[in-house]
Design a protein around this motif. Structure first.
Motif, short mmCIF file in Angstrom:
data_model
loop_
_atom_site.label_atom_id
_atom_site.label_comp_id
_atom_site.label_asym_id
_atom_site.label_seq_id
_atom_site.Cartn_x
_atom_site.Cartn_y
_atom_site.Cartn_z
N PHE A 36 0.86 -1.18 0.00
CA PHE A 36 0.00 0.00 0.00
C PHE A 36 0.90 1.23 0.00
O PHE A 36 2.09 1.14 0.29
N ARG A 37 0.31 2.37 -0.29
CA ARG A 37 1.06 3.61 -0.20
C ARG A 37 0.16 4.74 0.29
O ARG A 37 -1.06 4.69 0.12
N GLU A 43 -5.42 9.44 1.52
CA GLU A 43 -5.67 8.19 2.22
C GLU A 43 -4.73 7.10 1.70
O GLU A 43 -4.23 7.17 0.58
N ARG A 44 -4.53 6.11 2.55
CA ARG A 44 -3.73 4.97 2.14
C ARG A 44 -4.44 4.23 1.00
O ARG A 44 -5.65 4.02 1.05
N GLU A 45 -3.68 3.84 -0.02
CA GLU A 45 -4.28 3.16 -1.15
C GLU A 45 -3.53 1.87 -1.48
O GLU A 45 -2.32 1.76 -1.28
N TYR A 94 3.99 0.88 2.30
CA TYR A 94 3.86 -0.08 3.38
C TYR A 94 3.65 -1.49 2.83
O TYR A 94 2.90 -1.66 1.86
N CYS A 95 4.27 -2.46 3.47
CA CYS A 95 3.93 -3.84 3.18
C CYS A 95 3.01 -4.34 4.28
O CYS A 95 3.05 -3.85 5.42
N ALA A 96 2.18 -5.30 3.93
CA ALA A 96 1.21 -5.83 4.86
C ALA A 96 0.97 -7.30 4.58
O ALA A 96 1.15 -7.77 3.45
N ASP A 111 -3.68 -7.97 8.36
CA ASP A 111 -3.53 -8.18 9.80
C ASP A 111 -2.22 -7.62 10.36
O ASP A 111 -2.16 -7.30 11.56
N TYR A 112 -1.20 -7.53 9.55
CA TYR A 112 0.10 -7.08 10.02
C TYR A 112 0.65 -6.05 9.04
O TYR A 112 0.48 -6.18 7.82
N TRP A 113 1.36 -5.07 9.61
CA TRP A 113 1.89 -3.98 8.79
C TRP A 113 3.34 -3.71 9.13
O TRP A 113 3.75 -3.79 10.29
N GLY A 114 4.10 -3.35 8.09
CA GLY A 114 5.46 -2.87 8.29
C GLY A 114 5.45 -1.38 8.61
O GLY A 114 4.39 -0.74 8.59
#
Length: 123
Positions: A36-37, A43-45, A94-96, A111-114
């Motif tokens: 995502f970015r 907003e995050r996309e 962001y990676c997720a 569920d998890y984010w960098g």
């Protein structure tokens, strides 16, 4: 799962960058990974996602044909190769990870984010 993104930086328009996301945990190959970015004031996309096996990928229309998502399950790492970068690609990336066999472009579905890595594309 703990995620650590890296590889961001400053690049000129038309250039390339490769982002990496290293994951901890023994179940990496069973989770869907997404990128995502979030640009300033926006907003995050969703950018891209890849299935646990790596056999299925999905991209936002805005990056299709320019970005490529891949993963190396032996290294517990997912990558985002970004080519033909444009100033509009400037954002924190962001990676997720998603504990499901079904993908989604919705950020609450992960569920998890960098911690994010900044990509700046100059014109």
């Amino acid at each position: 799962v703990q995620l650590q993104a890296s590889g961001g930086g400053l690049v000129q328009a038309g250039g390339s960058l490769r982002l990496s996301c290293a994951a901890s945990g023994r179940t990496f190959s069973s989770v869907i990974m997404g990128w995502f970015r979030q640009a300033p004031g926006k907003e995050r996309e969703f950018v891209a996602s890849i299935s646990g096996s790596g056999g299925s990928t999905y991209y936002a229309d805005s990056v299709k044909g320019r970005f490529t998502v891949s993963r190396d399950n032996a290294k517990n790492t997912v990558y985002l190769q970004m080519n033909s970068l444009e100033p509009e690609d400037t954002a924190v990336y962001y990676c997720a990870a998603r504990n499901s066999q079904f993908g989604t472009i919705r950020s609450p579905g992960y569920d998890y984010w960098g911690q994010g890595t900044l990509v700046t594309v100059s014109s």
